[in-house]
Motif scaffolding. Structure first.
Motif, PDB file in Angstrom:
ATOM      1  N   THR A 103      -3.826   3.400   2.016  1.00 20.29           N
ATOM      2  CA  THR A 103      -3.321   3.859   3.310  1.00 20.29           C
ATOM      3  C   THR A 103      -3.254   2.724   4.328  1.00 20.29           C
ATOM      4  O   THR A 103      -2.257   2.578   5.050  1.00 20.29           O
ATOM      5  CB  THR A 103      -4.213   4.995   3.842  1.00 20.29           C
ATOM      6  OG1 THR A 103      -4.261   6.051   2.867  1.00 20.29           O
ATOM      7  CG2 THR A 103      -3.689   5.534   5.156  1.00 20.29           C
ATOM      8  N   ILE A 106      -0.274   0.422   3.664  1.00 19.59           N
ATOM      9  CA  ILE A 106       1.030   1.073   3.829  1.00 19.59           C
ATOM     10  C   ILE A 106       1.319   1.331   5.300  1.00 19.59           C
ATOM     11  O   ILE A 106       2.444   1.169   5.776  1.00 19.59           O
ATOM     12  CB  ILE A 106       1.076   2.363   2.998  1.00 19.59           C
ATOM     13  CG1 ILE A 106       1.072   1.988   1.508  1.00 19.59           C
ATOM     14  CG2 ILE A 106       2.305   3.206   3.331  1.00 19.59           C
ATOM     15  CD1 ILE A 106       0.719   3.111   0.582  1.00 19.59           C
ATOM     16  N   GLU A 107       0.289   1.711   6.048  1.00 20.04           N
ATOM     17  CA  GLU A 107       0.489   1.983   7.476  1.00 20.04           C
ATOM     18  C   GLU A 107       0.490   0.707   8.305  1.00 20.04           C
ATOM     19  O   GLU A 107       1.049   0.673   9.392  1.00 20.04           O
ATOM     20  CB  GLU A 107      -0.594   2.948   7.975  1.00 20.04           C
ATOM     21  CG  GLU A 107      -0.469   4.338   7.338  1.00 20.04           C
ATOM     22  CD  GLU A 107      -1.472   5.335   7.887  1.00 20.04           C
ATOM     23  OE1 GLU A 107      -2.416   4.914   8.594  1.00 20.04           O
ATOM     24  OE2 GLU A 107      -1.307   6.534   7.609  1.00 20.04           O
ATOM     25  N   PRO A 109       1.091  -3.110   7.004  1.00 17.00           N
ATOM     26  CA  PRO A 109       1.224  -4.146   5.978  1.00 17.00           C
ATOM     27  C   PRO A 109       0.684  -5.511   6.401  1.00 17.00           C
ATOM     28  O   PRO A 109       0.346  -6.334   5.541  1.00 17.00           O
ATOM     29  CB  PRO A 109       2.734  -4.204   5.738  1.00 17.00           C
ATOM     30  CG  PRO A 109       3.240  -2.863   6.144  1.00 17.00           C
ATOM     31  CD  PRO A 109       2.381  -2.458   7.304  1.00 17.00           C
ATOM     32  N   LEU A 128      -0.112   1.897  -4.783  1.00 18.15           N
ATOM     33  CA  LEU A 128       1.068   2.697  -4.488  1.00 18.15           C
ATOM     34  C   LEU A 128       0.985   3.946  -5.359  1.00 18.15           C
ATOM     35  O   LEU A 128       1.174   3.881  -6.569  1.00 18.15           O
ATOM     36  CB  LEU A 128       2.347   1.908  -4.774  1.00 18.15           C
ATOM     37  CG  LEU A 128       2.524   0.626  -3.955  1.00 18.15           C
ATOM     38  CD1 LEU A 128       3.808  -0.087  -4.355  1.00 18.15           C
ATOM     39  CD2 LEU A 128       2.524   0.925  -2.449  1.00 18.15           C
ATOM     40  N   VAL A 135       5.754   7.757  -2.173  1.00 19.23           N
ATOM     41  CA  VAL A 135       4.388   7.259  -2.059  1.00 19.23           C
ATOM     42  C   VAL A 135       3.584   8.185  -1.149  1.00 19.23           C
ATOM     43  O   VAL A 135       4.060   8.619  -0.100  1.00 19.23           O
ATOM     44  CB  VAL A 135       4.382   5.819  -1.515  1.00 19.23           C
ATOM     45  CG1 VAL A 135       2.969   5.370  -1.170  1.00 19.23           C
ATOM     46  CG2 VAL A 135       4.998   4.873  -2.546  1.00 19.23           C
ATOM     47  N   VAL A 137      -0.330   8.981   0.776  1.00 24.27           N
ATOM     48  CA  VAL A 137      -1.468   8.276   1.372  1.00 24.27           C
ATOM     49  C   VAL A 137      -2.567   9.283   1.714  1.00 24.27           C
ATOM     50  O   VAL A 137      -2.433  10.475   1.487  1.00 24.27           O
ATOM     51  CB  VAL A 137      -1.040   7.494   2.641  1.00 24.27           C
ATOM     52  CG1 VAL A 137      -0.063   6.380   2.289  1.00 24.27           C
ATOM     53  CG2 VAL A 137      -0.419   8.440   3.683  1.00 24.27           C
ATOM     54  N   THR A 144       4.775   9.816   2.305  1.00 20.21           N
ATOM     55  CA  THR A 144       5.562   8.916   3.137  1.00 20.21           C
ATOM     56  C   THR A 144       7.035   9.123   2.777  1.00 20.21           C
ATOM     57  O   THR A 144       7.370   9.888   1.877  1.00 20.21           O
ATOM     58  CB  THR A 144       5.185   7.443   2.879  1.00 20.21           C
ATOM     59  OG1 THR A 144       5.650   7.078   1.573  1.00 20.21           O
ATOM     60  CG2 THR A 144       3.675   7.243   2.960  1.00 20.21           C
ATOM     61  N   GLN A 146       8.878   6.624   1.715  1.00 11.49           N
ATOM     62  CA  GLN A 146       9.262   5.457   0.923  1.00 11.49           C
ATOM     63  C   GLN A 146       8.869   5.601  -0.541  1.00 11.49           C
ATOM     64  O   GLN A 146       7.947   6.334  -0.888  1.00 11.49           O
ATOM     65  CB  GLN A 146       8.623   4.202   1.526  1.00 11.49           C
ATOM     66  CG  GLN A 146       9.193   3.852   2.900  1.00 11.49           C
ATOM     67  CD  GLN A 146       8.342   2.839   3.623  1.00 11.49           C
ATOM     68  OE1 GLN A 146       7.208   3.116   3.993  1.00 11.49           O
ATOM     69  NE2 GLN A 146       8.895   1.647   3.842  1.00 11.49           N
ATOM     70  N   LEU A 151       8.161  -0.144  -1.258  1.00 14.38           N
ATOM     71  CA  LEU A 151       6.912  -0.657  -0.699  1.00 14.38           C
ATOM     72  C   LEU A 151       6.366  -1.824  -1.517  1.00 14.38           C
ATOM     73  O   LEU A 151       5.738  -2.731  -0.971  1.00 14.38           O
ATOM     74  CB  LEU A 151       5.873   0.464  -0.627  1.00 14.38           C
ATOM     75  CG  LEU A 151       6.078   1.455   0.520  1.00 14.38           C
ATOM     76  CD1 LEU A 151       5.174   2.666   0.361  1.00 14.38           C
ATOM     77  CD2 LEU A 151       5.808   0.781   1.865  1.00 14.38           C
ATOM     78  N   MET A 155       4.850  -5.351  -0.058  1.00 18.49           N
ATOM     79  CA  MET A 155       3.481  -5.820  -0.308  1.00 18.49           C
ATOM     80  C   MET A 155       3.467  -7.175  -1.009  1.00 18.49           C
ATOM     81  O   MET A 155       2.590  -8.004  -0.757  1.00 18.49           O
ATOM     82  CB  MET A 155       2.717  -4.778  -1.129  1.00 18.49           C
ATOM     83  CG  MET A 155       2.576  -3.438  -0.434  1.00 18.49           C
ATOM     84  SD  MET A 155       1.909  -3.578   1.249  1.00 18.49           S
ATOM     85  CE  MET A 155       2.424  -1.997   1.953  1.00 18.49           C
TER      86      MET A 155
END
Length: 238
Positions: A103, A106-107, A109, A128, A135, A137, A144, A146, A151, A155
């Motif tokens: 999380t 992703i929230e 990066p 992921l 994806v 979280v 999400t 995405q 993602l 990353m």
């Protein structure tokens, strides 16, 4: 392909959940550190430790993680409930070889970039977790907008050394898995990808070994005996 036994911790015990849902515990063992040591003694070269309690925001199990680190000598990669830079730094300073950010990464990066710069990218992995191709979280409770390939590229650019890809649709069900989502992610990134979710037979491992996945996390199948670690480790030697 590295075989990574899973040690999932909840309420101080080693558990296995179905699709990460609380209340679906199928395996409950009292001493996660002893479980971890047993996997090492059977030949595991890496242990995959997840703080489910932390991931589900029920309270962490950091003291249990400390016990595991004292007990085993093989590398430990650990995720679950790492919600802040302080959480991440604490685990890295404690001796976790590689943290798995979910999380938080992703929230935000940028945290991947900062931690990779400070501790070395080889110690930073991003989780992921995919459900219905999106994806998810916060312990798999929120979707999400995405996909994992989208993602994954981000990353990789931020400095993650690898990706843990979990197919939540198959997690804990011991029913095999669809290989296409993994292949799509592998096509999108150049960094190593570790797969998790639904691996329950040697045939599953044979399929994975042909994909180019760097490693595989195995949980329920090892605990329920549909796979034994010694047989699975043959795929490390191929």
């Amino acid at each position: 392909m590295i075989i990574m036994p899973a040690v999932d911790i909840k309420n101080g015990k080693c558990v296995q959940l179905v699709q990460g849902k609380p209340g679906t515990e199928q395996i409950v063992l009292d001493n996660p550190a002893e479980v971890a040591l047993e996997w090492e003694e059977k030949g595991a070269s890496v242990l995959h430790v997840i703080d489910l309690g932390g991931a589900l925001e029920e309270g962490g199990n950091i003291s249990v993680v400390e016990e595991i680190l004292k007990k085993v000598s093989v590398p430990v990669q650990m995720g679950g409930g790492i919600r802040s830079m302080d959480d991440a730094t604490c685990l890295l300073d404690m001796g976790v070889d590689r943290i798995i950010l979910g999380t938080l990464a992703i929230e935000n990066p940028e945290t991947v970039e900062v931690l990779s710069g400070e501790f070395g990218s080889e110690r930073i992995m991003v989780a992921l977790d995919s459900k219905d191709s999106q994806v998810v979280v916060r312990g798999w409770t929120e979707k999400t907008a995405q996909t994992a390939p989208q993602l994954g590229k981000i990353m990789e650019e931020k400095g993650a050394s690898g990706i843990l890809f979990t197919n939540v649709d198959h997690e804990g069900l011991l029913g095999g898995f669809k290989v296409e989502p993994l292949l799509e992610l592998l096509e999108a990134v150049d960094i190593p990808v570790v797969y998790s979710g639904g691996v329950s037979t040697l045939e599953d491992l044979a399929v994975l070994s042909q994909t180019g996945a760097y490693g595989v996390v195995i949980g329920s199948a090892l605990y329920k005996g549909t796979l034994n670690l010694e047989d699975a480790l043959n795929y490390e030697k191929k």
